[in-house]
Design a protein around this motif. Structure first.
Motif, PDB file in Angstrom:
ATOM      1  N   ARG A  93     158.672  10.799   6.434  1.00 39.22           N
ATOM      2  CA  ARG A  93     159.273   9.577   5.885  1.00 39.22           C
ATOM      3  C   ARG A  93     159.818   9.787   4.484  1.00 39.22           C
ATOM      4  O   ARG A  93     160.635   9.014   4.015  1.00 39.22           O
ATOM      5  CB  ARG A  93     158.246   8.431   5.887  1.00 39.22           C
ATOM      6  N   ASP A  94     159.354  10.840   3.820  1.00 41.62           N
ATOM      7  CA  ASP A  94     159.825  11.113   2.448  1.00 41.62           C
ATOM      8  C   ASP A  94     160.955  12.141   2.427  1.00 41.62           C
ATOM      9  O   ASP A  94     161.457  12.487   1.372  1.00 41.62           O
ATOM     10  CB  ASP A  94     158.644  11.595   1.594  1.00 41.62           C
ATOM     11  N   LEU A  95     161.325  12.652   3.600  1.00 43.86           N
ATOM     12  CA  LEU A  95     162.375  13.677   3.625  1.00 43.86           C
ATOM     13  C   LEU A  95     163.678  13.072   4.139  1.00 43.86           C
ATOM     14  O   LEU A  95     163.710  12.453   5.198  1.00 43.86           O
ATOM     15  CB  LEU A  95     161.945  14.849   4.514  1.00 43.86           C
ATOM     16  N   ARG A  96     164.717  13.282   3.352  1.00 39.92           N
ATOM     17  CA  ARG A  96     166.021  12.733   3.693  1.00 39.92           C
ATOM     18  C   ARG A  96     166.681  13.576   4.784  1.00 39.92           C
ATOM     19  O   ARG A  96     166.661  14.792   4.732  1.00 39.92           O
ATOM     20  CB  ARG A  96     166.901  12.752   2.449  1.00 39.92           C
ATOM     21  N   CYS A  97     167.271  12.892   5.745  1.00 43.85           N
ATOM     22  CA  CYS A  97     168.106  13.585   6.709  1.00 43.85           C
ATOM     23  C   CYS A  97     169.432  13.867   6.021  1.00 43.85           C
ATOM     24  O   CYS A  97     170.145  12.952   5.647  1.00 43.85           O
ATOM     25  CB  CYS A  97     168.320  12.730   7.950  1.00 43.85           C
ATOM     26  N   GLN A  98     169.743  15.163   5.849  1.00 44.64           N
ATOM     27  CA  GLN A  98     170.939  15.536   5.077  1.00 44.64           C
ATOM     28  C   GLN A  98     172.215  15.158   5.807  1.00 44.64           C
ATOM     29  O   GLN A  98     173.268  15.059   5.203  1.00 44.64           O
ATOM     30  CB  GLN A  98     170.936  17.045   4.822  1.00 44.64           C
ATOM     31  N   VAL A  99     172.114  14.987   7.109  1.00 47.98           N
ATOM     32  CA  VAL A  99     173.314  14.662   7.882  1.00 47.98           C
ATOM     33  C   VAL A  99     173.681  13.188   7.684  1.00 47.98           C
ATOM     34  O   VAL A  99     174.828  12.849   7.432  1.00 47.98           O
ATOM     35  CB  VAL A  99     173.101  14.974   9.374  1.00 47.98           C
TER      36      VAL A  99
END
Lengths: 179, 161
Positions: free
Chosen positions: B42-48
């Motif tokens: 939940r704390d990691l951004r989806c770069q796409v």
């Protein structure tokens, strides 16, 4: 006089923010700076693309010569757009151009290169995309400029164009060759 | 005995299929580890997609990163270690909560600073309005007092009765 200036303050503030936002409109939100700039290439050893007749690719192959590392996939439309440019780069033999096949089937990748030509000096097959994650790749195509010491110096997201080649990549290669 | 171990094997084989109904084939068998993996995701951004976490996103890269997070969690790494591993590859931008560092202090302090500036602004404006804006009126003279009483119809007035 000072009082009147005070009334203009919100207006000036608005103007400043507007100029800032206007500037932001021209920026590409997809262009996230790479965390790996000036860092050594991540350690990897990839199997070759079977049947391509090209050698496999590992981190130590990226030492000794300025190199371009291009992540591509047969299912990626922009990769087809930049491919003719990659063919020209290969023909000019100015830099070593390496390919990493990102999350692709071997057969599909072979067919892609058979159709459009194979510009790569060596190809690493990254079937599950794990090595791409180590490189901080988040989509194909992405192209990295690696210096002679094997450090990543530049990352280009999206298809390469003649414009970026002439303005960014080629001058950078010339600079790195003199280092 | 044989029956029991056969039943256990069957159960073990069915487990991923059951949890897979929620998130196909991705979940860890250990609920505690799975909960930690979700917290990290939940704390990691989806770069796409950029404004979704990898926990929310359907992008293939997000699925790959979820798998990576689960592998690392299973290997016994702490949440911080897993986050550092991903940040080392994708940069601070991959975190949805940016780290507190000298160069991000302004980012974290901005809401408080704006609030303080607003409160100060209102306080100054209010003070100016009460002090400079409305000066105390001088008391009425006897003449004025009489005139006032006449106007409001006090007993001093000479009205025709």
């Amino acid at each position: 006089m000072l009082r009147r200036l005070l009334f203009a303050l919100p207006l000036l503030g608005f103007a400043a923010v507007a100029v800032w936002f206007l500037h932001g409109l021209g920026r590409d939100p997809a262009a996230i700076p790479s965390a790996l700039i000036d860092k050594p290439v991540p350690e990897f050893r990839l199997p070759p693309l079977e049947g391509s007749g090209k050698p496999a690719l590992a981190a130590q192959d990226l030492r000794g010569r300025v190199a371009l590392v291009n992540f591509y996939a047969s299912w990626c439309a922009p990769c087809r757009i930049e491919h003719p440019l990659l063919m020209r780069i290969a023909a000019e033999k100015r830099v070593a151009l390496y390919g990493i096949a990102y999350k692709d089937g071997m057969a599909e990748s072979r067919r892609f290169l058979a159709q459009l030509g194979d510009p790569y000096a060596a190809i690493g097959w990254d079937g599950d995309g794990r090595v791409a994650i180590d490189w901080g790749v988040y989509g194909v195509p992405e192209t990295f400029v690696v210096d002679r010491a094997g450090r990543i110096r530049h990352r280009h997201v999206g298809p390469l164009s003649d414009d970026t080649m002439a303005k960014v990549i080629v001058p950078m290669i010339a600079r790195l060759e003199r280092e | 005995m044989r029956m029991r171990s056969a039943a256990l094997v069957l159960l073990a084989l069915l487990m991923p299929a059951v949890s897979g109904a929620v998130m196909p084939g991705e979940q860890l068998a250990d609920p505690a580890l799975e909960a930690r993996a979700r917290e990290i995701s939940r704390d990691l951004r989806c770069q796409v997609c950029q404004n979704q976490s990898i926990d929310d996103s359907n992008a293939p890269l997000a699925a790959d990163l979820r798998r990576l997070v689960r592998e690392r969690v299973q290997r016994g790494e702490t949440n911080a270690q897993v986050l550092d591993h991903v940040v080392a590859r994708y940069g601070d931008y991959v975190r949805l909560t940016p780290p507190l560092r000298p160069d991000t202090v302004l980012l974290w302090a901005a809401p408080a600073l704006i609030l303080v500036a607003g409160v100060l602004g209102i306080a100054i404006a209010l003070r100016r309005r009460t002090t400079a804006g409305a000066p105390e009126a001088p008391p009425l003279s006897d003449e004025e007092r009489r005139a006032l009483r006449r106007l409001v119809g006090g007993d001093d007035g000479k009205r025709a009765g």
